[in-house]
Each structure stands twice: as structure tokens, then as C-alpha cells.
Design a protein around this motif. Structure first.
Motif, PDB file in Angstrom:
ATOM      1  N   ALA A 221       0.825  -1.207   0.000  1.00 38.90           N
ATOM      2  CA  ALA A 221       0.000   0.000   0.000  1.00 38.90           C
ATOM      3  C   ALA A 221       0.862   1.262   0.000  1.00 38.90           C
ATOM      4  CB  ALA A 221      -0.911  -0.018   1.221  1.00 38.90           C
ATOM      5  N   ALA A 222       1.974   1.257  -0.729  1.00 39.49           N
ATOM      6  CA  ALA A 222       2.924   2.371  -0.707  1.00 39.49           C
ATOM      7  C   ALA A 222       2.279   3.700  -1.085  1.00 39.49           C
ATOM      8  CB  ALA A 222       4.100   2.078  -1.629  1.00 39.49           C
ATOM      9  N   GLY A 223       1.459   3.708  -2.116  1.00 35.47           N
ATOM     10  CA  GLY A 223       0.810   4.956  -2.539  1.00 35.47           C
ATOM     11  C   GLY A 223      -0.089   5.531  -1.462  1.00 35.47           C
ATOM     12  N   ASN A 224      -0.886   4.688  -0.832  1.00 32.30           N
ATOM     13  CA  ASN A 224      -1.780   5.140   0.231  1.00 32.30           C
ATOM     14  C   ASN A 224      -1.009   5.577   1.468  1.00 32.30           C
ATOM     15  OD1 ASN A 224      -4.133   4.717  -1.228  1.00 32.30           O
ATOM     16  ND2 ASN A 224      -4.278   2.589  -0.585  1.00 32.30           N
ATOM     17  N   ILE A 225       0.109   4.946   1.736  1.00 33.82           N
ATOM     18  CA  ILE A 225       0.934   5.329   2.885  1.00 33.82           C
ATOM     19  C   ILE A 225       1.595   6.675   2.623  1.00 33.82           C
ATOM     20  CG2 ILE A 225       2.993   4.718   4.218  1.00 33.82           C
ATOM     21  CD1 ILE A 225       2.109   1.756   3.802  1.00 33.82           C
ATOM     22  N   LEU A 226       2.079   6.885   1.398  1.00 33.03           N
ATOM     23  CA  LEU A 226       2.708   8.156   1.050  1.00 33.03           C
ATOM     24  C   LEU A 226       1.736   9.325   1.143  1.00 33.03           C
ATOM     25  CD1 LEU A 226       4.943   7.109  -1.952  1.00 33.03           C
ATOM     26  CD2 LEU A 226       5.721   7.937   0.267  1.00 33.03           C
ATOM     27  N   THR A 227       0.469   9.094   0.813  1.00 34.43           N
ATOM     28  CA  THR A 227      -0.525  10.167   0.870  1.00 34.43           C
ATOM     29  C   THR A 227      -1.150  10.311   2.249  1.00 34.43           C
ATOM     30  OG1 THR A 227      -2.300   8.693   0.144  1.00 34.43           O
ATOM     31  CG2 THR A 227      -1.113   9.927  -1.573  1.00 34.43           C
ATOM     32  N   GLY A 228      -0.873   9.372   3.149  1.00 39.43           N
ATOM     33  CA  GLY A 228      -1.418   9.444   4.497  1.00 39.43           C
ATOM     34  C   GLY A 228      -2.777   8.805   4.654  1.00 39.43           C
ATOM     35  N   ALA A 229      -3.261   8.145   3.606  1.00 39.60           N
ATOM     36  CA  ALA A 229      -4.562   7.488   3.668  1.00 39.60           C
ATOM     37  C   ALA A 229      -4.514   6.231   4.536  1.00 39.60           C
ATOM     38  CB  ALA A 229      -5.049   7.140   2.270  1.00 39.60           C
ATOM     39  N   LYS A 230      -3.344   5.607   4.629  1.00 41.87           N
ATOM     40  CA  LYS A 230      -3.158   4.402   5.442  1.00 41.87           C
ATOM     41  C   LYS A 230      -1.865   4.519   6.220  1.00 41.87           C
ATOM     42  CE  LYS A 230      -5.622   1.059   2.627  1.00 41.87           C
ATOM     43  NZ  LYS A 230      -5.598  -0.290   2.092  1.00 41.87           N
ATOM     44  N   THR A 231      -1.734   3.704   7.258  1.00 37.97           N
ATOM     45  CA  THR A 231      -0.486   3.630   8.012  1.00 37.97           C
ATOM     46  C   THR A 231       0.235   2.352   7.599  1.00 37.97           C
ATOM     47  OG1 THR A 231      -1.366   2.362   9.873  1.00 37.97           O
ATOM     48  CG2 THR A 231      -1.579   4.773   9.979  1.00 37.97           C
ATOM     49  N   PRO A 232       1.503   2.225   7.904  1.00 34.05           N
ATOM     50  CA  PRO A 232       2.200   0.983   7.568  1.00 34.05           C
ATOM     51  C   PRO A 232       1.545  -0.259   8.172  1.00 34.05           C
ATOM     52  CG  PRO A 232       3.784   2.671   8.086  1.00 34.05           C
ATOM     53  CD  PRO A 232       2.431   3.241   8.411  1.00 34.05           C
ATOM     54  N   LEU A 233       0.898  -0.104   9.299  1.00 35.68           N
ATOM     55  CA  LEU A 233       0.244  -1.249   9.932  1.00 35.68           C
ATOM     56  C   LEU A 233      -0.944  -1.757   9.127  1.00 35.68           C
ATOM     57  CD1 LEU A 233       0.367  -0.008  13.622  1.00 35.68           C
ATOM     58  CD2 LEU A 233       1.976  -1.508  12.443  1.00 35.68           C
ATOM     59  N   ASP A 234      -1.452  -0.942   8.198  1.00 35.35           N
ATOM     60  CA  ASP A 234      -2.557  -1.353   7.323  1.00 35.35           C
ATOM     61  C   ASP A 234      -2.078  -2.137   6.108  1.00 35.35           C
ATOM     62  OD1 ASP A 234      -4.378   0.014   8.957  1.00 35.35           O
ATOM     63  OD2 ASP A 234      -4.049   1.883   7.868  1.00 35.35           O
ATOM     64  N   CYS A 235      -0.784  -2.177   5.883  1.00 32.89           N
ATOM     65  CA  CYS A 235      -0.217  -2.844   4.709  1.00 32.89           C
ATOM     66  C   CYS A 235       0.041  -4.321   5.019  1.00 32.89           C
ATOM     67  CB  CYS A 235       1.084  -2.158   4.304  1.00 32.89           C
ATOM     68  SG  CYS A 235       1.853  -2.868   2.842  1.00 32.89           S
ATOM     69  N   ALA A 236      -0.421  -5.188   4.150  1.00 26.38           N
ATOM     70  CA  ALA A 236      -0.264  -6.629   4.355  1.00 26.38           C
ATOM     71  C   ALA A 236       1.195  -7.075   4.288  1.00 26.38           C
ATOM     72  CB  ALA A 236      -1.080  -7.389   3.318  1.00 26.38           C
ATOM     73  N   ALA A 237       2.019  -6.359   3.540  1.00 24.87           N
ATOM     74  CA  ALA A 237       3.417  -6.758   3.367  1.00 24.87           C
ATOM     75  C   ALA A 237       4.342  -6.210   4.452  1.00 24.87           C
ATOM     76  CB  ALA A 237       3.919  -6.307   2.003  1.00 24.87           C
ATOM     77  N   TYR A 238       3.875  -5.220   5.223  1.00 24.61           N
ATOM     78  CA  TYR A 238       4.720  -4.569   6.232  1.00 24.61           C
ATOM     79  C   TYR A 238       5.231  -5.565   7.281  1.00 24.61           C
ATOM     80  CZ  TYR A 238       6.020  -1.840  10.317  1.00 24.61           C
ATOM     81  OH  TYR A 238       6.699  -1.332  11.393  1.00 24.61           O
ATOM     82  N   GLY A 239       6.536  -5.595   7.440  1.00 21.31           N
ATOM     83  CA  GLY A 239       7.151  -6.434   8.468  1.00 21.31           C
ATOM     84  C   GLY A 239       7.283  -7.900   8.093  1.00 21.31           C
ATOM     85  N   THR A 240       6.699  -8.294   6.977  1.00 24.13           N
ATOM     86  CA  THR A 240       6.824  -9.695   6.545  1.00 24.13           C
ATOM     87  C   THR A 240       7.651  -9.733   5.271  1.00 24.13           C
ATOM     88  OG1 THR A 240       4.680  -9.547   5.424  1.00 24.13           O
ATOM     89  CG2 THR A 240       4.681 -10.441   7.650  1.00 24.13           C
ATOM     90  N   ALA A 241       7.026  -9.453   4.132  1.00 23.76           N
ATOM     91  CA  ALA A 241       7.752  -9.431   2.861  1.00 23.76           C
ATOM     92  C   ALA A 241       8.514  -8.125   2.676  1.00 23.76           C
ATOM     93  CB  ALA A 241       6.781  -9.627   1.706  1.00 23.76           C
ATOM     94  N   CYS A 242       8.022  -7.056   3.281  1.00 23.96           N
ATOM     95  CA  CYS A 242       8.630  -5.727   3.132  1.00 23.96           C
ATOM     96  C   CYS A 242       9.330  -5.324   4.427  1.00 23.96           C
ATOM     97  CB  CYS A 242       7.549  -4.715   2.768  1.00 23.96           C
ATOM     98  SG  CYS A 242       8.204  -3.087   2.354  1.00 23.96           S
ATOM     99  N   THR A 243      10.633  -5.302   4.396  1.00 29.06           N
ATOM    100  CA  THR A 243      11.463  -4.896   5.534  1.00 29.06           C
ATOM    101  C   THR A 243      12.545  -3.949   5.020  1.00 29.06           C
ATOM    102  OG1 THR A 243      13.043  -6.700   5.274  1.00 29.06           O
ATOM    103  CG2 THR A 243      11.110  -7.151   6.664  1.00 29.06           C
ATOM    104  N   PRO A 244      13.291  -3.298   5.906  1.00 31.06           N
ATOM    105  CA  PRO A 244      14.369  -2.429   5.412  1.00 31.06           C
ATOM    106  C   PRO A 244      15.405  -3.178   4.560  1.00 31.06           C
ATOM    107  CG  PRO A 244      13.879  -1.868   7.666  1.00 31.06           C
ATOM    108  CD  PRO A 244      13.092  -3.110   7.342  1.00 31.06           C
ATOM    109  N   ARG A 245      15.586  -4.454   4.804  1.00 32.42           N
ATOM    110  CA  ARG A 245      16.536  -5.240   3.994  1.00 32.42           C
ATOM    111  C   ARG A 245      15.951  -5.653   2.651  1.00 32.42           C
ATOM    112  NH1 ARG A 245      20.553  -9.072   7.184  1.00 32.42           N
ATOM    113  NH2 ARG A 245      21.405  -7.477   8.567  1.00 32.42           N
ATOM    114  N   THR A 246      14.639  -5.798   2.584  1.00 33.50           N
ATOM    115  CA  THR A 246      13.957  -6.165   1.339  1.00 33.50           C
ATOM    116  C   THR A 246      12.774  -5.228   1.103  1.00 33.50           C
ATOM    117  OG1 THR A 246      12.580  -7.762   2.508  1.00 33.50           O
ATOM    118  CG2 THR A 246      14.603  -8.606   1.494  1.00 33.50           C
ATOM    119  N   PRO A 247      13.021  -3.950   0.805  1.00 34.40           N
ATOM    120  CA  PRO A 247      11.922  -2.991   0.628  1.00 34.40           C
ATOM    121  C   PRO A 247      11.130  -3.257  -0.646  1.00 34.40           C
ATOM    122  CG  PRO A 247      14.011  -1.967   0.068  1.00 34.40           C
ATOM    123  CD  PRO A 247      14.328  -3.333   0.594  1.00 34.40           C
ATOM    124  N   LEU A 248       9.817  -3.111  -0.543  1.00 33.57           N
ATOM    125  CA  LEU A 248       8.948  -3.306  -1.704  1.00 33.57           C
ATOM    126  C   LEU A 248       8.326  -2.001  -2.181  1.00 33.57           C
ATOM    127  CD1 LEU A 248       7.067  -6.565  -0.681  1.00 33.57           C
ATOM    128  CD2 LEU A 248       9.026  -6.328  -2.210  1.00 33.57           C
TER     129      LEU A 248
END
Length: 75
Positions: free
Chosen positions: A9-36
Motif C-alpha cells: 500500500a505504498a501509494g496510500n501510505i505516502l498520501t497518508g490514507a493508510k499507516t504501515p500497519l494497514d499494509c499486508a506486506a509490512y514487516g513480513t515481505a517488506c522490511t528495510p533489507r527487502t523494501p517493496l
């Protein structure tokens, strides 16, 4: 050309419509070592800042517990 990754949900996070906690990939597939997405790429990104502050879904939702009887307000 922009490539979209399913579940990010990168676009929605950038606009402030969602927080990272709303993203399904946050902390699992998307981490600082493997950014999506852009919010996780740099340390100043919203997702990276949440990750560095160790914000997790469990921290926000938390387990449902009842207050001890002694701490409840009496009426």
C-alpha cells in the motif's frame, strides 16, 4: 514504468490514507533489507521509521484483557 507489487500500500501510505500497519506486506515481505516500496527504502520513509521504532500490529491491537477487579472504577 512503475511496477506495482500485490499487497503493498505504498501509494496510500505516502498520501497518508493508510499507516504501515494497514499494509499486508509490512514487516513480513517488506522490511528495510527487502523494501517493496518507497516508504521502506530510506530511513526517513514512514514504513522504515515505524520498523525502526519497532511498531507492530500487536502493539496497536494488543491482547484483549480485562482490568483487574481492584483497578476497576467503582460507581
Amino acid at each position: 514504468m512503475t511496477q506495482r507489487v500485490h499487497g503493498v500500500a505504498a501509494g496510500n501510505i505516502l498520501t497518508g490514507a493508510k499507516t504501515p500497519l494497514d499494509c499486508a506486506a509490512y514487516g513480513t515481505a517488506c522490511t528495510p533489507r527487502t523494501p517493496l516500496g518507497a516508504p521502506m527504502v530510506s530511513a526517513e520513509g514512514t514504513c522504515a521509521a515505524y520498523h525502526n521504532a519497532r511498531r507492530r500490529r500487536e502493539d496497536v491491537a494488543g491482547p484483549r484483557t480485562r482490568w483487574p477487579r481492584s483497578a476497576r472504577r467503582r460507581r
